[in-house]
Design a protein around this motif. Structure first.
Motif: not given
Length: 262
Positions: A87-100
C-alpha cells in the motif's frame, strides 16, 4: 472479555476527540487489519509515547477496510500513514507522500501459514501452482511463506472472501495451496488431509509516510525522535518493534528508499 473490548473502545473514543485549535496535532492513519481491536491495542500506546517524545499529539486513526482508508487519505483526514510495503508504494505514487521511516514489527496478529493437501511435487518446472488467499491477507507480507513452494515453478494467487473459503478450496483440490491466518492453524492441525508447509516469520515490514502538507520542521523533529528510538532497544522491545530505519530528506530528494546504515 467484555471489559477488555469496552476499555479499548473507550480509549479509542477519548483518543480521537477533537483537540483545541491552539493544540498542534497530527492524525496518523494505520492500515486496517483483520482485528481492529488488536490494531488499536498495539498502536495507541506507540503513538502516545511518540507524542510525549515529540511534544506533539499524534492521534490514532484507522478505517474499516482498505477502500475506506484510501478515501480518508484522499480527503486529507490523515497527515501521516503507517502501511505495508504494497500500500505504501501505491499511496506514495498516488498522493506524493514523503517517506519517513521503515519499521519491522513483530506481527503476532498477522502470522500466516502455508497449507496444502498431501501431494507430490510438480513434475515440470513450467506447471503453474495455484494458491488461495483471503482478501484480508492479500496485501500482507507473504514472501517468506512463498519460499516454501518450489522456486522454479510459476504461481498464481487467487483471492477468496475469507480463510474458510481458502481452506475449502484446498480441501476440494481446487487450489494447490492456501495461505491462511495462524488463527486457523488449529483446524489444519486436526485435519489429516492437510500439511503445513511453513509459516511466515511473523515480522511485518511497515512504512511511515507523510502528506506533503506536513511541515519540514515537524518531519525533522519526527525523524530525530525515530533516530533516538533506533538506539533504544528497550523502547523497541516494549512495543514489539524489532528494527527502525529512518529515511532521510536527502534520500527522498534523490527519489530513493535507501536505508540509513545500522
Amino acid at each position: 472479555m467484555f471489559w477488555k473490548y469496552f476499555s479499548v473502545a473507550l480509549l479509542l473514543i477519548l483518543y480521537s476527540l477533537p483537540v483545541n485549535a491552539h493544540e498542534h496535532h497530527l492524525n496518523v492513519g494505520i492500515e486496517p487489519k483483520n482485528n481492529a481491536v488488536r490494531v488499536a491495542e498495539r498502536w495507541i500506546p506507540i503513538l502516545q509515547d511518540l507524542s510525549e517524545l515529540m511534544n506533539l499529539s499524534l492521534r490514532f486513526k484507522t478505517a474499516p477496510d482498505v477502500l475506506s482508508f484510501n478515501r480518508s487519505l484522499h480527503d486529507s483526514e490523515y497527515d501521516l500513514i503507517i502501511s505495508s510495503s504494497y500500500l505504501n508504494a501505491i499511496f506514495t505514487q498516488k498522493y506524493h507522500l514523503e517517506p519517513v521511516a521503515k519499521f519491522k514489527q513483530k506481527g503476532e496478529s498477522y502470522g500466516l501459514v502455508l497449507i496444502g493437501k498431501s501431494q507430490p511435487a510438480p513434475k515440470t518446472s513450467n506447471q503453474v501452482i495455484t494458491i488461495g488467499i483471503s482478501e484480508d491477507n492479500r496485501h500482507s507480507e507473504i514472501q517468506s511463506v512463498l519460499k516454501q513452494i518450489h522456486a522454479e515453478n510459476p504461481f498464481m494467487l487467487m483471492t477468496f472472501k475469507n480463510d474458510s473459503e481458502v481452506i475449502e478450496a484446498v480441501q476440494e483440490g481446487l487450489k494447490n495451496y492456501g495461505i491462511i491466518s495462524l488463527d486457523h492453524d488449529l483446524y489444519v492441525d486436526e485435519s489429516p488431509d492437510f500439511e503445513i508447509y511453513g509459516a511466515n516469520e511473523q515480522v511485518e515490514t511497515l512504512y511511515l509516510s507523510a502528506k506533503k502538507e506536513v511541515s519540514k520542521d515537524t518531519l525533522k523533529s519526527l525523524r530525530n525522535v525515530l533516530m533516538a528510538i533506533k538506539q533504544n532497544p528497550d523502547w523497541q522491545s516494549t512495543h514489539g518493534i524489532s528494527h527502525v530505519n529512518v529515511i532521510s530528506t536527502i534520500e527522498h530528494a534523490f527519489n530513493t528508499y535507501t536505508e540509513m546504515p545500522d
